[in-house]
Design a protein around this motif. Structure first.
Motif, PDB file in Angstrom:
ATOM      1  N   ASP A  19      52.288  45.659  30.859  1.00 51.36           N
ATOM      2  CA  ASP A  19      51.826  45.170  30.411  1.00 51.36           C
ATOM      3  C   ASP A  19      49.887  45.296  31.244  1.00 51.36           C
ATOM      4  O   ASP A  19      48.985  44.320  31.333  1.00 51.36           O
ATOM      5  N   PHE A  20      50.104  46.232  31.770  1.00 50.58           N
ATOM      6  CA  PHE A  20      48.677  46.852  32.917  1.00 50.58           C
ATOM      7  C   PHE A  20      47.599  46.493  31.655  1.00 50.58           C
ATOM      8  O   PHE A  20      46.295  46.532  32.630  1.00 50.58           O
ATOM      9  N   PHE A  21      47.621  47.219  30.278  1.00 50.42           N
ATOM     10  CA  PHE A  21      45.685  47.735  30.285  1.00 50.42           C
ATOM     11  C   PHE A  21      45.527  46.569  29.448  1.00 50.42           C
ATOM     12  O   PHE A  21      45.714  46.106  28.120  1.00 50.42           O
ATOM     13  N   LYS A  22      44.915  45.482  29.949  1.00 43.06           N
ATOM     14  CA  LYS A  22      44.864  44.184  29.529  1.00 43.06           C
ATOM     15  C   LYS A  22      43.534  44.311  29.418  1.00 43.06           C
ATOM     16  O   LYS A  22      42.543  43.876  30.501  1.00 43.06           O
ATOM     17  N   SER A  23      43.353  43.176  28.511  1.00 43.39           N
ATOM     18  CA  SER A  23      41.781  43.181  28.262  1.00 43.39           C
ATOM     19  C   SER A  23      41.510  41.407  28.950  1.00 43.39           C
ATOM     20  O   SER A  23      42.455  40.849  29.961  1.00 43.39           O
ATOM     21  N   VAL A  24      40.490  41.484  28.632  1.00 43.77           N
ATOM     22  CA  VAL A  24      39.564  39.942  29.295  1.00 43.77           C
ATOM     23  C   VAL A  24      40.254  38.586  28.581  1.00 43.77           C
ATOM     24  O   VAL A  24      40.126  39.255  27.483  1.00 43.77           O
ATOM     25  N   SER A  25      40.227  38.146  29.001  1.00 45.41           N
ATOM     26  CA  SER A  25      40.481  36.610  28.725  1.00 45.41           C
ATOM     27  C   SER A  25      39.136  35.719  28.315  1.00 45.41           C
ATOM     28  O   SER A  25      38.377  36.235  28.413  1.00 45.41           O
ATOM     29  N   GLY A  26      39.249  34.885  27.524  1.00 39.77           N
ATOM     30  CA  GLY A  26      37.890  34.013  27.510  1.00 39.77           C
ATOM     31  C   GLY A  26      38.030  33.272  28.328  1.00 39.77           C
ATOM     32  O   GLY A  26      36.639  33.142  28.904  1.00 39.77           O
ATOM     33  N   VAL A  27      39.055  32.523  29.415  1.00 36.92           N
ATOM     34  CA  VAL A  27      38.530  32.303  30.776  1.00 36.92           C
ATOM     35  C   VAL A  27      36.486  33.191  31.474  1.00 36.92           C
ATOM     36  O   VAL A  27      36.221  32.534  31.569  1.00 36.92           O
ATOM     37  N   GLN A  28      38.087  34.187  32.179  1.00 36.51           N
ATOM     38  CA  GLN A  28      36.982  34.903  32.151  1.00 36.51           C
ATOM     39  C   GLN A  28      35.350  35.718  31.812  1.00 36.51           C
ATOM     40  O   GLN A  28      34.248  35.309  32.215  1.00 36.51           O
ATOM     41  N   ALA A  29      35.610  35.612  30.092  1.00 40.16           N
ATOM     42  CA  ALA A  29      34.163  35.661  29.894  1.00 40.16           C
ATOM     43  C   ALA A  29      33.477  34.871  29.557  1.00 40.16           C
ATOM     44  O   ALA A  29      31.609  34.884  30.382  1.00 40.16           O
ATOM     45  N   ARG A  30      33.314  33.375  29.832  1.00 40.99           N
ATOM     46  CA  ARG A  30      32.891  32.107  29.925  1.00 40.99           C
ATOM     47  C   ARG A  30      32.643  32.357  31.782  1.00 40.99           C
ATOM     48  O   ARG A  30      30.985  32.428  31.921  1.00 40.99           O
ATOM     49  N   SER A  31      33.345  32.145  32.040  1.00 44.01           N
ATOM     50  CA  SER A  31      32.652  32.284  33.994  1.00 44.01           C
ATOM     51  C   SER A  31      31.639  33.235  33.803  1.00 44.01           C
ATOM     52  O   SER A  31      31.289  33.110  34.653  1.00 44.01           O
ATOM     53  N   GLY A  32      32.209  34.996  33.419  1.00 45.73           N
ATOM     54  CA  GLY A  32      31.114  35.167  33.876  1.00 45.73           C
ATOM     55  C   GLY A  32      29.777  35.778  32.747  1.00 45.73           C
ATOM     56  O   GLY A  32      28.710  35.746  33.326  1.00 45.73           O
TER      57      GLY A  32
ATOM     58  N   SER B 113      46.308  41.470  42.957  1.00 48.59           N
ATOM     59  CA  SER B 113      47.929  42.485  42.692  1.00 48.59           C
ATOM     60  C   SER B 113      48.847  42.263  43.038  1.00 48.59           C
ATOM     61  O   SER B 113      49.399  41.529  43.198  1.00 48.59           O
ATOM     62  N   SER B 114      49.811  41.947  41.831  1.00 48.36           N
ATOM     63  CA  SER B 114      50.982  41.501  41.884  1.00 48.36           C
ATOM     64  C   SER B 114      51.968  43.053  42.607  1.00 48.36           C
ATOM     65  O   SER B 114      51.444  43.890  42.775  1.00 48.36           O
ATOM     66  N   THR B 115      52.778  42.160  43.140  1.00 46.68           N
ATOM     67  CA  THR B 115      53.661  43.165  43.302  1.00 46.68           C
ATOM     68  C   THR B 115      54.043  45.205  43.359  1.00 46.68           C
ATOM     69  O   THR B 115      53.934  45.825  43.863  1.00 46.68           O
ATOM     70  N   ASP B 116      54.622  45.161  42.108  1.00 47.53           N
ATOM     71  CA  ASP B 116      54.711  45.641  41.453  1.00 47.53           C
ATOM     72  C   ASP B 116      53.111  47.071  41.020  1.00 47.53           C
ATOM     73  O   ASP B 116      53.486  47.839  40.860  1.00 47.53           O
ATOM     74  N   GLU B 117      52.121  46.770  41.469  1.00 51.13           N
ATOM     75  CA  GLU B 117      51.114  47.653  41.716  1.00 51.13           C
ATOM     76  C   GLU B 117      50.858  48.087  43.364  1.00 51.13           C
ATOM     77  O   GLU B 117      49.892  48.944  43.434  1.00 51.13           O
ATOM     78  N   PHE B 118      51.509  47.976  43.978  1.00 53.14           N
ATOM     79  CA  PHE B 118      51.970  47.847  45.291  1.00 53.14           C
ATOM     80  C   PHE B 118      52.385  49.165  45.130  1.00 53.14           C
ATOM     81  O   PHE B 118      52.721  50.425  46.491  1.00 53.14           O
ATOM     82  N   GLN B 119      53.635  50.186  44.053  1.00 52.45           N
ATOM     83  CA  GLN B 119      53.292  51.603  44.026  1.00 52.45           C
ATOM     84  C   GLN B 119      53.097  52.482  42.801  1.00 52.45           C
ATOM     85  O   GLN B 119      52.372  50.998  41.442  1.00 52.45           O
ATOM     86  N   PRO B 120      52.911  53.494  42.450  1.00 53.76           N
ATOM     87  CA  PRO B 120      52.157  54.155  41.527  1.00 53.76           C
ATOM     88  C   PRO B 120      52.997  53.962  39.817  1.00 53.76           C
ATOM     89  O   PRO B 120      52.608  55.297  39.617  1.00 53.76           O
ATOM     90  N   ILE B 121      53.544  53.165  39.843  1.00 48.99           N
ATOM     91  CA  ILE B 121      53.910  53.594  38.696  1.00 48.99           C
ATOM     92  C   ILE B 121      53.304  52.219  37.756  1.00 48.99           C
ATOM     93  O   ILE B 121      53.831  50.886  38.143  1.00 48.99           O
TER      94      ILE B 121
END
Ligand code: PLP
Length: 386
Positions: free
Chosen positions: A241-254, A229-237
């Motif tokens: 770039d919040f609505f972000k897709s998965v990366s290839g790194v995550q898909a390969r690891s998954g 969680s980045s610092t700006d996620e500790f408030q509801p704003i």
């Protein structure tokens, strides 16, 4: 979309027996996609347990909707279905059925209440991959479900989220959002995540976890690593770039993790049985969940103790891996609770659980020796019964 991401989504959907899966950067992003595709907007009310991750509440607030908290029942830490009805108003659109620690909600009751009131059920399976209710996989009851593969979850891709649904209309809307609104992770983020996954594999063991977590939180706050969680996620704003897709790194690891998911689940189940046996030998009382309907795959083993703060401090010094979530009804909270519409005292069981519950590790790096050491440590404190 890259072939590897498509393959990851297909394999995930197949594992759960769902029609479609959509991968995202984090679990919270997956929830946002479902809510947005379901048309949730200003004034809508979303029911969820008052014992959850605050990052679950952000997507609700981003869309201008209102979180309505329901207290938990003390055995499974899931929403108390006896009080859900009292919280329903003409503006209620969704019940989020969070399967806490891997224990299933009373899905018969949840689905009945939802059907009677024309409300959508979304299952939060971030802590419950592989758990079953009456022989059926968690995540296949509601209109959609979401999962997390962040560091602490049933399997990890560093960060990661997934939606599953068998509702073709909802799937088409999510698909369209993916095509029109999601942004891609930057190459820097993907590179950093790959490096962190490598470090995790090489260095993080039960004895080093407390130190590593503190270091990781410090580096995240300084922006030096891709944190949960980045610092700006500790408030509801909502960040741009919040609505972000998965990366290839995550898909390969998954994909690698999915190939050994059966083994991973068996490990969790076996270790839970071992903890049960060790606690029994120490005279602690049994877990009281309804084993005739619920086959949980616990992500961590929760226990209630007297002296939670002291236990956490001592565990860090002794090199015992002890989890503290949820430390607050909305965890981890760095913003006043009223910003998230939580009224102190409104969920007394959840507040009690936040004061009393610590959780013991079950991930693949924990063996029987570690489990024994952890139980020796934790039984030095008094158990509090549910
Ligand atoms: C119950 C629950 N739901 C959702 C989330 C959000 O998942 P993520 O961190 O992948 O966004 C968490 C995070 O820990 C969680 O504990």
């Amino acid at each position: 979309m890259s072939e590897i991401i498509e393959k990851y989504q297909c394999q995930f959907a197949a594992f759960l027996g769902a029609e479609r899966a959509f991968a995202f950067w984090k679990g919270r992003v997956a929830l946002y996609a479902i809510l947005k595709a379901a048309g949730i907007g200003p004034g809508d009310e979303i029911i969820l347990p008052g014992y959850t991750c605050v990052m679950n509440v952000n997507p609700i607030k981003y869309l201008g909707a209102k979180p309505v908290y329901v207290d938990i029942e003390p055995v499974t830490f899931n929403i108390d279905v006896n009080i859900v009805r009292d919280k329903i108003t003409p503006r209620t659109k969704v019940i989020i059925a969070q399967h806490t620690y891997g224990y299933l909600c009373d899905m018969d009751a949840v689905m009945k209440i939802a059907a009677e009131n024309g409300i959508i059920v979304i299952e939060d399976c971030c802590l419950a991959l592989g758990s079953k209710y009456k022989g059926r996989m968690a995540g296949t009851f509601g209109k959609a479900a979401y999962f997390s593969s962040q560091w602490n979850k049933p399997y990890t891709t560093g960060l990661g989220g997934m939606v599953i649904t068998s509702d073709s209309e909802l799937a088409a809307k999510i698909q369209s959002l993916c095509e029109s609104e999601v942004c891609l992770p930057s190459s820097g983020e993907a590179f950093m995540l790959r490096a962190q996954l490598l470090i995790y594999r090489l260095l993080i063991y039960p004895r080093t976890t407390a130190f590593a977590q503190n270091l990781f939180r410090y580096l995240t706050k300084r922006g030096a690593v891709v944190g949960s969680s980045s610092t700006d996620e500790f408030q509801p704003i909502m960040a741009d770039d919040f609505f972000k897709s998965v990366s290839g790194v995550q898909a390969r690891s998954g994909l690698r993790q999915l190939n050994k998911i059966g083994e991973n689940i068996r490990h969790h189940i076996k270790l839970v049985q071992f903890y049960d046996q060790l606690f029994k030998e120490k005279g602690w009382s049994d877990r009281q969940y309804n084993s005739s309907t619920c086959e949980p795959v616990l992500v961590r083993y929760p226990v209630r103790i007297d002296g939670k703060s002291e236990a956490l401090e001592k565990a860090a010094v002794a090199g015992i891996e002890l989890g503290s979530w949820f430390e607050s009804v909305l965890h981890p909270i760095e913003t006043p609770l009223d910003v998230y519409d939580y009224e102190p005292g409104s969920c007394p069981q959840a507040e009690r659980a936040a004061r009393e519950v610590v959780n013991l590790p079950l991930h693949p790096r924990v063996n029987e020796r570690t489990a024994r050491r952890t139980v020796e440590f934790i039984t030095g404190f008094n158990q509090i019964k549910s």
